[in-house]
Design an enzyme around this catalytic site. Structure first.
Site, PDB file in Angstrom:
ATOM      1  N   ARG A 260       1.106 -19.033   7.205  1.00 36.40           N
ATOM      2  CA  ARG A 260       1.615 -18.703   5.867  1.00 36.40           C
ATOM      3  C   ARG A 260       0.590 -17.793   5.212  1.00 36.40           C
ATOM      4  O   ARG A 260      -0.453 -18.257   4.757  1.00 36.40           O
ATOM      5  CB  ARG A 260       1.769 -20.024   5.087  1.00 36.40           C
ATOM      6  N   HIS A 264       1.716 -21.186  -1.066  1.00 35.20           N
ATOM      7  CA  HIS A 264       2.833 -22.086  -0.717  1.00 35.20           C
ATOM      8  C   HIS A 264       4.093 -21.663  -1.474  1.00 35.20           C
ATOM      9  O   HIS A 264       5.152 -21.460  -0.899  1.00 35.20           O
ATOM     10  CB  HIS A 264       2.463 -23.529  -1.045  1.00 35.20           C
ATOM     11  N   TYR A 273      -8.195 -23.893  -1.726  1.00 34.72           N
ATOM     12  CA  TYR A 273      -8.340 -24.857  -0.630  1.00 34.72           C
ATOM     13  C   TYR A 273      -8.472 -24.226   0.757  1.00 34.72           C
ATOM     14  O   TYR A 273      -8.601 -24.940   1.732  1.00 34.72           O
ATOM     15  CB  TYR A 273      -7.187 -25.864  -0.637  1.00 34.72           C
TER      16      TYR A 273
HETATM   17  C1  LIG Z   1      10.387 -35.621   0.512  1.00 38.67           C
HETATM   18  C2  LIG Z   1       9.468 -34.644  -0.167  1.00 38.67           C
HETATM   19  N1  LIG Z   1       8.177 -34.956  -0.351  1.00 38.67           N
HETATM   20  C3  LIG Z   1       7.345 -34.070  -0.958  1.00 38.67           C
HETATM   21  C4  LIG Z   1       7.832 -32.860  -1.385  1.00 38.67           C
HETATM   22  C5  LIG Z   1       6.884 -31.859  -2.056  1.00 38.67           C
HETATM   23  N2  LIG Z   1       6.632 -30.739  -1.118  1.00 38.67           N
HETATM   24  C6  LIG Z   1       7.266 -29.571  -1.268  1.00 38.67           C
HETATM   25  S1  LIG Z   1       6.836 -28.463  -0.067  1.00 38.67           S
HETATM   26  C7  LIG Z   1       5.784 -29.569   0.644  1.00 38.67           C
HETATM   27  C8  LIG Z   1       4.991 -29.183   1.884  1.00 38.67           C
HETATM   28  C9  LIG Z   1       5.826 -28.863   3.067  1.00 38.67           C
HETATM   29  O1  LIG Z   1       5.034 -28.349   4.098  1.00 38.67           O
HETATM   30  P1  LIG Z   1       5.651 -27.862   5.453  1.00 38.67           P
HETATM   31  O2  LIG Z   1       6.642 -28.840   5.960  1.00 38.67           O
HETATM   32  O3  LIG Z   1       4.532 -27.502   6.350  1.00 38.67           O
HETATM   33  O4  LIG Z   1       6.500 -26.554   5.055  1.00 38.67           O
HETATM   34  P2  LIG Z   1       5.978 -25.158   4.440  1.00 38.67           P
HETATM   35  O5  LIG Z   1       6.088 -25.268   2.952  1.00 38.67           O
HETATM   36  O6  LIG Z   1       4.581 -24.949   4.910  1.00 38.67           O
HETATM   37  O7  LIG Z   1       6.909 -24.116   4.947  1.00 38.67           O
HETATM   38  C10 LIG Z   1       5.773 -30.767  -0.053  1.00 38.67           C
HETATM   39  C11 LIG Z   1       4.934 -31.924   0.302  1.00 38.67           C
HETATM   40  C12 LIG Z   1       9.198 -32.581  -1.203  1.00 38.67           C
HETATM   41  N3  LIG Z   1       9.739 -31.416  -1.575  1.00 38.67           N
HETATM   42  N4  LIG Z   1       9.987 -33.472  -0.569  1.00 38.67           N
END
Ligand SMILES: Cc1ncc(C[n+]2csc(CCOP(=O)(O)OP(=O)(O)O)c2C)c(N)n1
Ligand SMILES: [Mg+2]
Length: 363
Positions: A260, A264, A273
């Site tokens: 990425r 985010h 971080y």
């Molecule tokens: C069930 C749930 N828990 C927490 C969140 C908050 N949240 C949004 S994005 C994220 C991280 C996701 O990381 P990843 O699966 O690696 O996907 P990326 O954003 O890196 O594409 C979190 C914890 C959420 N949207 N849904």
């Protein structure tokens, strides 16, 4: 007893790559692909245009025109490679970052912006595009996708399902449950994990002690790691996995190893971080630059072609901006539409209550 580090969980991870970061074509015994110069130019155009859509969306958010945006910067090859592997009858279930896959499914990019501008709840018809609505609840779409895959399996359809999720999502119960269901029912599904190394501020080491693709063997289906910044390899690996799903061979987990490059979302500041040198190292593996280098070296396109794609991207960006700003604000009561397919007494009651509340603001 000594542990043989070349085997099992300790073995060094394998990576399918067909195009090096320097733009050199490499062969792979299981995953080769024969692309015409025209197909390669078309992939380059896709990569460039989705990067432009993304850049424009980030700019629109910074100017207050979108509430938030989740950038795909750096993940273009994973999305275009896998997205172009799909046939019209395959079904895709995205997260909130799959703007490149949306492009491959012919979803008008302005419709993606509507969701992030808050003027709709995901303004496309999933059935029209075989592209489900964006899902924010991490990992939940994997269950929806397995259910869908089991449905088309029972319909005997000549189709497969692909579901996208991130490295962080692999720690969710939903994702693990969906692996089990897909495995024991031999569902026609491809699990496409874009391992972009981060789940907001959580690094990959906080999700797993082994390479993610190896998790699949514990569930009883194949897993493979592909260079997620290599559009040729992503296309080849996904095509093969989709074909396996269509022909009754069950699920595959693809781990697209990528990065990425942006934040985010626009609400995040990654400089708090992660170290700058990490980003610099990944910039050298840029998914678009390597295709361009390969095309130059092999004279697959002339300068006029590259100029024309740049001009098309400029036009697309300007057009997207104009159409984004022209999107009408929704009527407040529209929020009650489409909650259920049929009219529903409780929704009617809530709509009436909210209408009365809004009336209170009139003078
Ligand atoms: C069930 C749930 N828990 C927490 C969140 C908050 N949240 C949004 S994005 C994220 C991280 C996701 O990381 P990843 O699966 O690696 O996907 P990326 O954003 O890196 O594409 C979190 C914890 C959420 N949207 N849904
Ligand atoms: Mg991630």
């Amino acid at each position: 007893m000594t542990v043989d580090a070349s085997r099992g969980a300790d073995a060094p991870p394998e990576l399918v790559q067909l195009l090096t970061p320097e733009g050199e074509r490499v062969e792979h015994p299981d995953y080769d692909i024969d692309l015409t110069p025209e197909e390669i130019r078309s992939l380059y155009r896709d990569l460039m245009l989705v990067r432009r859509i993304d850049l424009e969306a980030v700019a629109l958010q910074r100017q207050g025109e979108l509430g938030i945006w989740a950038s795909l910067l750096g993940q273009e090859a994973a999305q275009i490679g896998s997205g172009r592997a799909l046939t019209d009858s395959d079904m895709a279930f995205p997260t909130y970052r799959e703007h490149g896959v949306a492009w491959c499914r012919d979803v008008d990019p302005v419709k993606l912006l509507g969701l992030f501008r808050g003027v709709n709840h995901g303004g496309w018809d999933p059935q029209e595009h075989n592209f489900h609505l964006y899902t924010i609840v991490i990992g939940s779409q994997t269950l929806h996708a397995v259910g869908y895959a089991m449905g088309i399996q029972r319909d005997d359809a000549n189709a497969a399902t692909i579901v996208y999720f991130g490295d962080g999502a692999t720690s969710q119960g939903d994702v693990n449950e969906s692996f089990i269901w897909a495995s024991v029912f031999n569902a026609p599904i491809v699990f496409f994990c874009q391992n972009n190394q981060w789940a907001i501020s959580e690094p990959l080491e906080k999700q797993t002690r082994i390479p993610l693709y190896r998790r699949a063997s514990g569930f009883g289906f194949p897993g493979i790691r592909v260079d997620g910044n290599d559009v040729f390899a992503c296309l080849a690996v996904t095509k093969k996995a989709l074909e396996a799903a269509r022909t009754g061979q069950g699920p595959t987990l693809i781990e697209a190893f990528t990065y990425r490059m942006g934040a985010h979302t626009t609400t995040d500041d990654p400089t708090r971080y992660r170290v700058a040198s990490e980003l610099e190292a990944w910039k050298l593996k840029d998914p678009i630059e390597r295709v361009k280098a390969y095309m130059f070296k092999n004279e697959l396109a002339d300068q006029a072609f590259f100029d024309s794609v740049d001009a098309e991207a400029d036009q697309l960006g300007a057009d997207l901006r104009r159409r984004c700003l022209a999107m009408p604000d929704p009527e407040p009561l529209d929020i009650f539409d489409h909650v259920y397919r049929e009219p529903h007494a409780l929704i009617d009651q809530e709509r009436a209550q909210f209408a009365a509340y809004l009336e209170g603001f009139r003078d």
